[in-house]
Design an enzyme around this catalytic site. Structure first.
Site: not given
Ligand code: FNR
Length: 408
Positions: A131, A168, A282, A313-315
């Site tokens: 990523q 946040r 996200h 994604d998400s949730g």
């Molecule tokens: C993320 N996400 C994320 N996305 C990304 O593109 N680069 C990143 O560095 C991060 N870092 C990150 C840290 C943490 C602690 C979380 C929880 C999430 C977002 C991640 O890729 C994804 O989109 C979400 O986590 C999806 O939602 P759920 O499955 O956590 O609900």
């Protein structure tokens, strides 16, 4: 019985993670942004979708395998990029990547991770995606992409929903911003979690030293506790679709654009050369007034599903959420927090447990709705007519057939 065997669902793994991690680390992992409306919305959107069972179908050869972006995946999911796994568990990114390889699904390494991409490529096995957050200095981003090419990563996931950062506030209060602020509060927090202090932070300090963002360019590779603001140079607020087209020219593998919530952006991504889009808010961590990503899915599938891979994604916390996403036309999902809870609760074994739970729940849901394969999951499974799952938008069941015919 081990503590992991007593975790029967993702919520149980979350509870163990909460006990084990310092509050600052846990809240960074777990929470959303601002008033956490998007976080709650994501969950409510899945809960609102109801399935109807289909009975007496011979499920002898039930199969969850898919072809995902040119390779096999044992489940219709990949592990999402999250820059924090290395602080949830010692070498947590490697643990997650090994768990993914073990489960036969792809793993995505985040730009901000604290394990180098070369180490992951050498030791993890399995399918690896990288990523990218672009730096203001473009040449630094391309140097990073070149490293991912040299290390053999098969897909590049470019995250585009982060232009001006996020809000946040709890991270500020907990001292868990980047850089990490050592304060009486954060020291107390760590001391209250001696197991984490010894088995995670202590292990780094006695081996490789204070963790650092190993994939950052040398000039930004400060320790996570250093005094400079490392996050600023990463935010590429002037990035446009031209950057995606340029990355397309540079990157030989699959290109995935992550963070899309509208059909016209999905179309622009595909026209700029993306092989896949990730429909994502996200995990409710950025725009708090965001639409739930599953609510945006049908219009995006209608717009680009026949030309590109659509990932959601998400949730996602249950296998049934995965089934719903696929029934609405997603080809696959990304899992963020669920596997992070797992790795926090028990390293690689914990992440494997999270994936096993999702797999078992997905299989059970497929069984209830009489689907032997993932491609059998379709809009007709929803209660009533699924013509209007969200937005009043029409999603035609035939879209999936058309996509199958196009070899997707
Ligand atoms: C993320 N996400 C994320 N996305 C990304 O593109 N680069 C990143 O560095 C991060 N870092 C990150 C840290 C943490 C602690 C979380 C929880 C999430 C977002 C991640 O890729 C994804 O989109 C979400 O986590 C999806 O939602 P759920 O499955 O956590 O609900």
């Amino acid at each position: 019985m081990s503590h992991l065997e007593q975790c029967y669902n993702i919520a149980d793994l979350r509870e163990v993670a909460q006990r084990r991690l310092p509050k600052g680390v846990f809240e960074y992992l777990d929470r959303g942004s601002e008033d956490e409306v998007a976080l709650a919305h994501n969950r409510r959107a899945y809960d609102r979708l109801k399935l109807r069972t289909r009975v007496l179908v011979d499920l002898g050869n039930l199969n969850t395998e898919v072809d995902l972006l040119g390779g096999p995946s044992a489940l219709p999911l990949a592990i999402a990029p999250t820059g924090i796994a290395g602080l949830c568990s010692y070498e947590g990114e490697l643990a997650l990547a090994k768990a993914a390889a073990q489960a036969g699904v792809p793993f995505t390494l985040a730009t901000g991770s604290i394990t180098s991409m070369e180490k992951i490529a050498a030791e993890a096995g399995g399918r690896l995606w990288f990523q990218l957050y672009m730096w203001k200095e473009e040449e630094l981003s391309y140097q990073l992409v070149q490293r991912a090419i040299d290390a053999g990563f098969e897909a590049l996931v470019v995250t585009v929903d982060f232009a001006l950062g996020n809000n946040r506030e709890y991270n500020q209060r907990n001292g868990f911003s980047i850089p990490f602020r050592i304060s009486p509060r954060s020291v107390m927090d760590m001391c209250r979690h001696p197991r984490w202090l010894v088995t995670v932070l202590g292990r780094y300090l006695t081996t490789t030293g204070m963790p650092r963002n190993e994939n950052y360019p040398a000039k930004y590779q400060h320790r996570i506790t250093s005094g400079t603001d490392q996050a600023t140079p990463m935010r590429h607020s002037s990035m446009t679709w031209k950057d995606i087209a340029r990355l397309r020219d540079f990157w030989p593998g699959k290109l995935i654009v992550k963070g899309i919530l509208r059909a016209e952006d999905a179309l622009l991504a595909v026209e700029s050369g993306a092989d896949a889009v990730v429909v994502s808010n996200h995990g409710g961590r950025n725009l708090d007034s965001s639409i739930a990503s599953i609510d945006a899915l049908p219009e995006i599938v209608s717009a680009v599903g026949h030309r590109a891979t659509v990932i959601l994604d998400s949730g996602i916390r249950r296998g049934s959420d995965i089934a719903k996403a696929l029934a609405l036309g997603a080809d696959s999902v990304l899992i963020g927090r669920a596997t992070l809870y797992g790795v926090s609760a028990g390293g690689q074994a914990g992440a494997e447990r999270a994936l096993a739970i999702l797999r078992s729940e997905l299989r059970k849901t497929m069984g209830y709705v009489g689907c032997k394969t993932v491609s059998d999951l379709c809009p007709e499974l929803f209660e009533g007519s699924i013509a209007t799952p969200v937005n009043g938008g029409v999603f035609m069941a035939t879209d999936r057939d058309e996509r199958a015919e196009n070899g997707k």
